[in-house]
Design a protein around this motif. Structure first.
Motif, PDB file in Angstrom:
ATOM      1  N   GLN A   1      32.871  45.084  48.389  1.00 56.86           N
ATOM      2  CA  GLN A   1      34.111  44.678  47.729  1.00 56.86           C
ATOM      3  C   GLN A   1      34.007  45.190  46.054  1.00 56.86           C
ATOM      4  O   GLN A   1      33.054  44.337  45.618  1.00 56.86           O
TER       5      GLN A   1
ATOM      6  N   GLY B   1      38.447  43.314  41.979  1.00 58.57           N
ATOM      7  CA  GLY B   1      39.891  43.286  42.464  1.00 58.57           C
ATOM      8  C   GLY B   1      40.374  44.054  43.462  1.00 58.57           C
ATOM      9  O   GLY B   1      41.471  44.117  43.558  1.00 58.57           O
ATOM     10  N   MET B   2      39.316  44.486  44.476  1.00 63.09           N
ATOM     11  CA  MET B   2      39.540  45.210  45.624  1.00 63.09           C
ATOM     12  C   MET B   2      39.417  44.451  46.843  1.00 63.09           C
ATOM     13  O   MET B   2      38.940  43.392  46.925  1.00 63.09           O
ATOM     14  N   GLY B   3      39.899  45.450  47.975  1.00 66.92           N
ATOM     15  CA  GLY B   3      39.839  44.847  49.319  1.00 66.92           C
ATOM     16  C   GLY B   3      38.306  45.167  49.884  1.00 66.92           C
ATOM     17  O   GLY B   3      37.338  45.506  48.936  1.00 66.92           O
TER      18      GLY B   3
ATOM     19  N   TYR C   1      49.679  41.487  44.229  1.00 68.67           N
ATOM     20  CA  TYR C   1      49.504  40.514  43.342  1.00 68.67           C
ATOM     21  C   TYR C   1      50.780  39.738  43.471  1.00 68.67           C
ATOM     22  O   TYR C   1      51.982  39.904  43.621  1.00 68.67           O
TER      23      TYR C   1
ATOM     24  N   PHE D   1      43.634  37.935  53.124  1.00 66.64           N
ATOM     25  CA  PHE D   1      43.702  39.098  53.788  1.00 66.64           C
ATOM     26  C   PHE D   1      43.935  39.010  55.136  1.00 66.64           C
ATOM     27  O   PHE D   1      43.840  38.113  55.660  1.00 66.64           O
TER      28      PHE D   1
ATOM     29  N   GLY E   1      43.509  44.420  55.515  1.00 69.40           N
ATOM     30  CA  GLY E   1      44.330  44.822  54.474  1.00 69.40           C
ATOM     31  C   GLY E   1      43.696  44.831  53.134  1.00 69.40           C
ATOM     32  O   GLY E   1      42.365  43.985  53.171  1.00 69.40           O
ATOM     33  N   ASP E   2      44.202  45.168  52.093  1.00 70.11           N
ATOM     34  CA  ASP E   2      43.777  45.094  50.841  1.00 70.11           C
ATOM     35  C   ASP E   2      43.686  43.660  50.114  1.00 70.11           C
ATOM     36  O   ASP E   2      43.080  43.763  49.252  1.00 70.11           O
ATOM     37  N   GLY E   3      44.628  42.880  50.835  1.00 72.19           N
ATOM     38  CA  GLY E   3      44.693  41.639  50.346  1.00 72.19           C
ATOM     39  C   GLY E   3      45.771  41.129  49.437  1.00 72.19           C
ATOM     40  O   GLY E   3      46.238  42.316  48.638  1.00 72.19           O
TER      41      GLY E   3
END
Lengths: 111, 109
Positions: free
Chosen positions: A37, A40-42, B10, B88, B100-102
Motif C-alpha cells: 500500500q 494514500g493509495m489502495g 475522498y 475498502f 477497490g482503491d478505497g
C-alpha cells in the motif's frame, strides 16, 4: 490467538540490499496474501498462496519472491531493493472465500 | 481481469452528516466484503454480503449488495469523528477477491 503476525514493523534498506518480510498465522487458514500500500493509495496484490507449496503472482510481483513451505508461514523476499519498493506491506490470511485477517504491516523505506 | 471501482476517492463531511461509498465490479460477484482502515492502521473486516439484494446493518452503518451482484454500497448515518478512515470493498469472483482503491472519509467536528 495471535492472528497474523508480521515482522519487522519498520525497516530502512539501502538501494540494492535484500531482505525478507516475515508473516505467520495461527488460524490454520489455507489462503495467504501479500499486499503493498503506497501512501494514500489502495492495496495492490503482490503474491498469494492457496496452500502449502502453492504460490501465484498477483498484480505487482516484479522484484519480489515468496515461498510457502508450511500452512503457517508465508515470507516475502525483496531482492535488490529499489526506491519504488518504499511502501507499507500487509500480509493477510483467510479461509477460502471468507474474511481476510490482516497483519499490522511492515513499513519499508528504501534509500 | 476483474476490476472493482470505488467512488468517491475522498469524502469530507461535517460531523453529523451522512456518508456513502459505492463499489462497482466489472463482473458478477459471489460475495463482497467491506473493510475499514484507520489512519496508520491495517484493514479490519466489517461485513460480508452474499445474497442478491442483501441489506445488513451494524448500528449506524448500512451495507447493500445489488440485485445483479455487481455493486454494493456502505452508508453511514450521522457520522462521528470515530468514523474517520479508509473504507475498502473487496469483491470475490473467479476464485479470488479484488480490492477497490478505497474511499477516505474525514469528519470535521
Amino acid at each position: 490467538n495471535a492472528g497474523v503476525t508480521q515482522t519487522p514493523k519498520f525497516r530502512i534498506l539501502k538501494i540494492g540490499q535484500s531482505m525478507t518480510l516475515q508473516c505467520t498465522q495461527d488460524m490454520n487458514h489455507n489462503y495467504m496474501y501479500w499486499y503493498r500500500q503506497d501512501p494514500g493509495m489502495g492495496l495492490k496484490l503482490i503474491y498469494y498462496s492457496v496452500g502449502a507449496g502453492i504460490t501465484d503472482k498477483g498484480e505487482v510481483p516484479n522484484g519480489y519472491n515468496v515461498s510457502r513451505s508450511t500452512t503457517e508461514d508465508f515470507p516475502l523476499r525483496l531482492e535488490l531493493a529499489a526506491p519504488s519498493q518504499t511502501s507499507v506491506y500487509f500480509c493477510a490470511s483467510s479461509p477460502e472465500g471468507a474474511r481476510y485477517t490482516f497483519g499490522s504491516g511492515t513499513r519499508l523505506t528504501v534509500v | 481481469g476483474q476490476q472493482v471501482m470505488q467512488i468517491p476517492q475522498y469524502q469530507h463531511v461535517q460531523e453529523g452528516e451522512d456518508f456513502t461509498t459505492y463499489c462497482n465490479s466489472s463482473t458478477t460477484l459471489s460475495n463482497i466484503q467491506w473493510y475499514k482502515q484507520r489512519p496508520g492502521g491495517h484493514p479490519v473486516f466489517l461485513i460480508q454480503l452474499v445474497k442478491s439484494g442483501e441489506v445488513k446493518k451494524q448500528k449506524r452503518l448500512t451495507f447493500q449488495f445489488g440485485e445483479a451482484k455487481k455493486n454494493s454500497s456502505l452508508h453511514i448515518t450521522a457520522t462521528q469523528t470515530t468514523d474517520v478512515g479508509t473504507y475498502f470493498c473487496a469483491g470475490r469472483g473467479a476464485g479470488k477477491s479484488t480490492f477497490g482503491d478505497g474511499t477516505t472519509l474525514t469528519v470535521k467536528p
